[in-house]
Scaffold this motif. Structure first.
Motif, PDB file in Angstrom:
ATOM      1  N   GLY A  97      52.295 -23.108  -7.117  1.00  0.00           N
ATOM      2  CA  GLY A  97      53.144 -23.075  -6.068  1.00  0.00           C
ATOM      3  C   GLY A  97      54.071 -24.233  -5.680  1.00  0.00           C
ATOM      4  O   GLY A  97      54.969 -24.286  -4.767  1.00  0.00           O
ATOM      5  N   LYS A  98      53.678 -25.346  -6.350  1.00  0.00           N
ATOM      6  CA  LYS A  98      54.299 -26.585  -6.046  1.00  0.00           C
ATOM      7  C   LYS A  98      55.875 -26.427  -6.483  1.00  0.00           C
ATOM      8  O   LYS A  98      56.176 -26.270  -7.723  1.00  0.00           O
ATOM      9  CB  LYS A  98      53.541 -27.642  -6.561  1.00  0.00           C
ATOM     10  N   ALA A  99      56.805 -26.940  -5.775  1.00  0.00           N
ATOM     11  CA  ALA A  99      58.325 -26.997  -5.909  1.00  0.00           C
ATOM     12  C   ALA A  99      58.372 -28.409  -6.761  1.00  0.00           C
ATOM     13  O   ALA A  99      58.034 -29.279  -6.655  1.00  0.00           O
ATOM     14  CB  ALA A  99      58.968 -27.079  -4.981  1.00  0.00           C
ATOM     15  N   MET A 100      59.534 -28.274  -7.624  1.00  0.00           N
ATOM     16  CA  MET A 100      59.767 -29.521  -8.385  1.00  0.00           C
ATOM     17  C   MET A 100      61.552 -29.382  -8.578  1.00  0.00           C
ATOM     18  O   MET A 100      62.029 -28.506  -8.832  1.00  0.00           O
ATOM     19  CB  MET A 100      59.007 -29.625  -9.671  1.00  0.00           C
ATOM     20  N   ARG A 101      61.847 -30.670  -8.904  1.00  0.00           N
ATOM     21  CA  ARG A 101      63.438 -30.962  -9.060  1.00  0.00           C
ATOM     22  C   ARG A 101      63.307 -32.087 -10.045  1.00  0.00           C
ATOM     23  O   ARG A 101      62.788 -33.233  -9.516  1.00  0.00           O
ATOM     24  CB  ARG A 101      64.329 -31.232  -7.889  1.00  0.00           C
ATOM     25  N   ALA A 102      63.523 -31.904 -11.183  1.00  0.00           N
ATOM     26  CA  ALA A 102      63.569 -32.910 -12.373  1.00  0.00           C
ATOM     27  C   ALA A 102      64.637 -32.976 -13.084  1.00  0.00           C
ATOM     28  O   ALA A 102      65.438 -32.187 -13.288  1.00  0.00           O
ATOM     29  CB  ALA A 102      62.391 -32.630 -13.275  1.00  0.00           C
ATOM     30  N   ARG A 103      65.102 -34.440 -13.237  1.00  0.00           N
ATOM     31  CA  ARG A 103      66.342 -34.368 -14.026  1.00  0.00           C
ATOM     32  C   ARG A 103      65.859 -34.355 -15.606  1.00  0.00           C
ATOM     33  O   ARG A 103      64.851 -34.486 -15.971  1.00  0.00           O
ATOM     34  CB  ARG A 103      66.678 -36.124 -14.197  1.00  0.00           C
ATOM     35  N   PHE A 104      67.131 -34.026 -16.211  1.00  0.00           N
ATOM     36  CA  PHE A 104      66.860 -33.942 -17.791  1.00  0.00           C
ATOM     37  C   PHE A 104      68.331 -34.394 -18.305  1.00  0.00           C
ATOM     38  O   PHE A 104      69.296 -34.290 -17.698  1.00  0.00           O
ATOM     39  CB  PHE A 104      67.039 -32.488 -18.105  1.00  0.00           C
ATOM     40  N   ALA A 105      68.094 -34.768 -19.517  1.00  0.00           N
ATOM     41  CA  ALA A 105      69.321 -35.025 -20.606  1.00  0.00           C
ATOM     42  C   ALA A 105      68.960 -33.900 -21.862  1.00  0.00           C
ATOM     43  O   ALA A 105      67.940 -34.213 -22.507  1.00  0.00           O
ATOM     44  CB  ALA A 105      69.455 -36.402 -20.958  1.00  0.00           C
ATOM     45  N   HIS A 106      69.980 -33.196 -22.336  1.00  0.00           N
ATOM     46  CA  HIS A 106      69.915 -32.419 -23.308  1.00  0.00           C
ATOM     47  C   HIS A 106      70.832 -32.783 -24.296  1.00  0.00           C
ATOM     48  O   HIS A 106      72.098 -33.324 -23.993  1.00  0.00           O
ATOM     49  CB  HIS A 106      70.241 -30.939 -23.037  1.00  0.00           C
ATOM     50  N   VAL A 107      70.518 -33.034 -25.817  1.00  0.00           N
ATOM     51  CA  VAL A 107      71.297 -33.344 -26.700  1.00  0.00           C
ATOM     52  C   VAL A 107      71.254 -32.440 -27.412  1.00  0.00           C
ATOM     53  O   VAL A 107      70.352 -31.845 -28.096  1.00  0.00           O
ATOM     54  CB  VAL A 107      70.734 -34.560 -27.282  1.00  0.00           C
ATOM     55  N   THR A 126      57.111 -35.473 -13.150  1.00  0.00           N
ATOM     56  CA  THR A 126      57.489 -34.662 -12.020  1.00  0.00           C
ATOM     57  C   THR A 126      57.255 -33.173 -12.340  1.00  0.00           C
ATOM     58  O   THR A 126      56.738 -32.643 -11.525  1.00  0.00           O
ATOM     59  CB  THR A 126      58.921 -34.862 -11.586  1.00  0.00           C
ATOM     60  N   MET A 127      57.649 -32.739 -13.630  1.00  0.00           N
ATOM     61  CA  MET A 127      57.313 -31.468 -13.951  1.00  0.00           C
ATOM     62  C   MET A 127      55.671 -31.040 -14.051  1.00  0.00           C
ATOM     63  O   MET A 127      55.271 -30.099 -13.421  1.00  0.00           O
ATOM     64  CB  MET A 127      58.147 -31.181 -15.418  1.00  0.00           C
ATOM     65  N   VAL A 128      54.782 -32.000 -14.561  1.00  0.00           N
ATOM     66  CA  VAL A 128      53.456 -31.925 -14.762  1.00  0.00           C
ATOM     67  C   VAL A 128      52.981 -31.992 -13.518  1.00  0.00           C
ATOM     68  O   VAL A 128      51.895 -30.871 -13.204  1.00  0.00           O
ATOM     69  CB  VAL A 128      52.978 -32.852 -15.906  1.00  0.00           C
ATOM     70  N   ALA A 129      53.414 -32.642 -12.645  1.00  0.00           N
ATOM     71  CA  ALA A 129      52.829 -32.722 -11.412  1.00  0.00           C
ATOM     72  C   ALA A 129      52.840 -31.473 -10.452  1.00  0.00           C
ATOM     73  O   ALA A 129      52.136 -30.952  -9.728  1.00  0.00           O
ATOM     74  CB  ALA A 129      53.463 -33.751 -10.165  1.00  0.00           C
ATOM     75  N   ALA A 130      54.143 -30.782 -10.672  1.00  0.00           N
ATOM     76  CA  ALA A 130      54.415 -29.134 -10.190  1.00  0.00           C
ATOM     77  C   ALA A 130      53.314 -28.261 -10.808  1.00  0.00           C
ATOM     78  O   ALA A 130      52.981 -27.036 -10.050  1.00  0.00           O
ATOM     79  CB  ALA A 130      55.622 -29.069 -10.173  1.00  0.00           C
ATOM     80  N   MET A 131      52.630 -28.591 -11.772  1.00  0.00           N
ATOM     81  CA  MET A 131      51.909 -27.580 -12.522  1.00  0.00           C
ATOM     82  C   MET A 131      50.643 -27.799 -12.343  1.00  0.00           C
ATOM     83  O   MET A 131      49.875 -26.654 -12.537  1.00  0.00           O
ATOM     84  CB  MET A 131      52.262 -27.753 -14.078  1.00  0.00           C
ATOM     85  N   THR A 132      50.200 -28.792 -11.930  1.00  0.00           N
ATOM     86  CA  THR A 132      48.818 -29.132 -11.884  1.00  0.00           C
ATOM     87  C   THR A 132      48.586 -29.402 -10.113  1.00  0.00           C
ATOM     88  O   THR A 132      49.399 -29.796  -9.544  1.00  0.00           O
ATOM     89  CB  THR A 132      48.350 -30.443 -12.528  1.00  0.00           C
TER      90      THR A 132
END
Length: 132
Positions: A97-107, A126-132
């Motif tokens: 239930g943890k929210a996250m906002r994480a930056r990305f670069a897509h190539v 940041t993404m893994v922190a929201a999963m665990t």
């Protein structure tokens, strides 16, 4: 911007628009049949996936891990056969239930206007922190 760069930009921008509408199939059918799709190795589902069917499986995984996932490019830049998208993911971990906002670069790399490779470089911490 050259005509080919403009076309490549439009193809990639169109896939993000498909995602925003929830049209994952539209994204997948735009890809090369043997696309190489690379997810940052810091994520539990990180790795390299080959082909449209495998990419479809990746999108299914996203739905199992995240609620209300959005993929929002802030800027898309075409350079030759490459298109770079800079933006952010927003979601809530399905199990935590943890929210996250994480930056990305897509190539993205395109051949004749068709995406043949994709790689995401993301704030996996940041993404893994929201999963665990």
């Amino acid at each position: 911007m050259s005509q080919q760069e403009s076309k490549n930009h439009s193809v990639v921008a169109g896939m993000y628009a498909d995602l925003e509408r929830g049209d994952v199939e539209g994204v997948i059918t735009t890809l090369s049949h043997d696309v190489s799709w690379v997810i940052a190795p810091g994520l539990p589902y990180g790795g390299t996936y080959t082909g449209r069917e495998a990419v479809g499986g990746v999108f299914s995984t996203y739905g199992k891990v995240w609620e209300d996932l959005t993929v929002a490019p802030d800027k898309i830049v075409a350079a030759g056969d490459l298109v770079i998208a800079l933006g952010h993911y927003e979601a809530r971990g399905r199990e935590t239930g943890k929210a996250m906002r994480a930056r990305f670069a897509h190539v993205w790399r395109l051949e004749d206007g068709v995406p043949v490779t994709f790689e995401t470089i993301a704030d996996t911490h940041t993404m893994v922190a929201a999963m665990t």
